[in-house]
Design a protein around this motif. Sequence first.
Motif, mmCIF file in Angstrom:
data_model
loop_
_atom_site.group_PDB
_atom_site.id
_atom_site.type_symbol
_atom_site.label_atom_id
_atom_site.label_comp_id
_atom_site.label_asym_id
_atom_site.label_seq_id
_atom_site.Cartn_x
_atom_site.Cartn_y
_atom_site.Cartn_z
ATOM 1 N N GLN A 1 -10.730 6.643 3.432
ATOM 2 C CA GLN A 1 -9.778 6.417 4.519
ATOM 3 C C GLN A 1 -9.887 4.988 5.047
ATOM 4 O O GLN A 1 -8.864 4.341 5.305
ATOM 5 C CB GLN A 1 -10.035 7.417 5.652
ATOM 6 N N TYR B 1 -1.899 12.738 -1.654
ATOM 7 C CA TYR B 1 -2.428 12.629 -3.015
ATOM 8 C C TYR B 1 -2.631 14.016 -3.618
ATOM 9 O O TYR B 1 -2.472 14.201 -4.820
ATOM 10 C CB TYR B 1 -3.731 11.849 -3.018
ATOM 11 N N SER C 1 1.297 5.315 0.527
ATOM 12 C CA SER C 1 0.721 6.432 1.261
ATOM 13 C C SER C 1 1.462 7.709 0.888
ATOM 14 O O SER C 1 2.560 7.669 0.364
ATOM 15 C CB SER C 1 0.868 6.166 2.770
ATOM 16 N N THR D 1 0.866 -1.172 0.000
ATOM 17 C CA THR D 1 0.000 0.000 0.000
ATOM 18 C C THR D 1 0.901 1.219 0.000
ATOM 19 O O THR D 1 1.910 1.251 0.705
ATOM 20 C CB THR D 1 -0.919 0.014 1.238
ATOM 21 N N SER E 1 -2.295 12.674 7.714
ATOM 22 C CA SER E 1 -2.972 11.424 7.327
ATOM 23 C C SER E 1 -1.968 10.291 7.158
ATOM 24 O O SER E 1 -2.182 9.174 7.637
ATOM 25 C CB SER E 1 -3.763 11.608 6.034
ATOM 26 N N ASP F 1 -12.991 4.533 -6.139
ATOM 27 C CA ASP F 1 -13.076 4.952 -4.746
ATOM 28 C C ASP F 1 -14.496 5.383 -4.426
ATOM 29 O O ASP F 1 -15.215 5.894 -5.284
ATOM 30 C CB ASP F 1 -12.140 6.138 -4.458
ATOM 31 N N GLN G 1 -8.150 2.664 2.711
ATOM 32 C CA GLN G 1 -6.692 2.752 2.859
ATOM 33 C C GLN G 1 -6.230 1.933 4.064
ATOM 34 O O GLN G 1 -5.260 1.179 3.981
ATOM 35 C CB GLN G 1 -6.261 4.223 2.986
ATOM 36 N N GLU H 1 -1.423 6.787 9.166
ATOM 37 C CA GLU H 1 -1.320 5.496 8.495
ATOM 38 C C GLU H 1 -0.052 4.750 8.900
ATOM 39 O O GLU H 1 -0.069 3.524 9.043
ATOM 40 C CB GLU H 1 -1.392 5.688 6.980
ATOM 41 N N ARG I 1 -3.368 -0.265 -2.801
ATOM 42 C CA ARG I 1 -3.825 1.127 -2.946
ATOM 43 C C ARG I 1 -2.617 1.978 -3.267
ATOM 44 O O ARG I 1 -1.592 1.800 -2.635
ATOM 45 C CB ARG I 1 -4.503 1.615 -1.674
ATOM 46 N N PRO I 2 -2.706 2.872 -4.214
ATOM 47 C CA PRO I 2 -3.847 3.119 -5.065
ATOM 48 C C PRO I 2 -4.042 1.980 -6.070
ATOM 49 O O PRO I 2 -3.069 1.459 -6.619
ATOM 50 C CB PRO I 2 -3.517 4.425 -5.769
#
Length: 124
Positions: A63, A13, A10, A8, A88, A55, A66, A92, A36-37
């Motif tokens: 969220q 974005y 992070s 994933t 964010s 999404d 994710q 994560e 993700r993405p």
Amino acid sequence: MDRAPRVTISGSYNKHLDRILAAREKFLELGAEVLRPRTDEVAEVSEDVVRLEGDAAEVTAIQDAQLGAIEESDLLYVVNPGGYVGPSATFEVGFARRQKTPVVTAEVAFEKIVAASSRTGTPE
């Protein structure tokens, strides 16, 4: 491991989508499964969120997706140009650490909690 590693990605974005998508492409080239993405197709850009095709419309659902991807991942890769990790992504990273998911940042992170719990490197 009998399957491709699950990753994933992070990061911001809104600020660094191009770098996040480049990292996604590199992981795919290396044979990883990027949870993700899931796509590089942008559906909507607003002040609150960059929503990719597939999404949910709600920010909280994005969220949750994710975090669910992090739970299923073998690695969380954080795109952090200049060392910056936003709130964010910092959350994560903490979530990943709680799940015992390894964390790698593209660059050395400024935030001590992120730097202390991650390794730095790029997908090769």
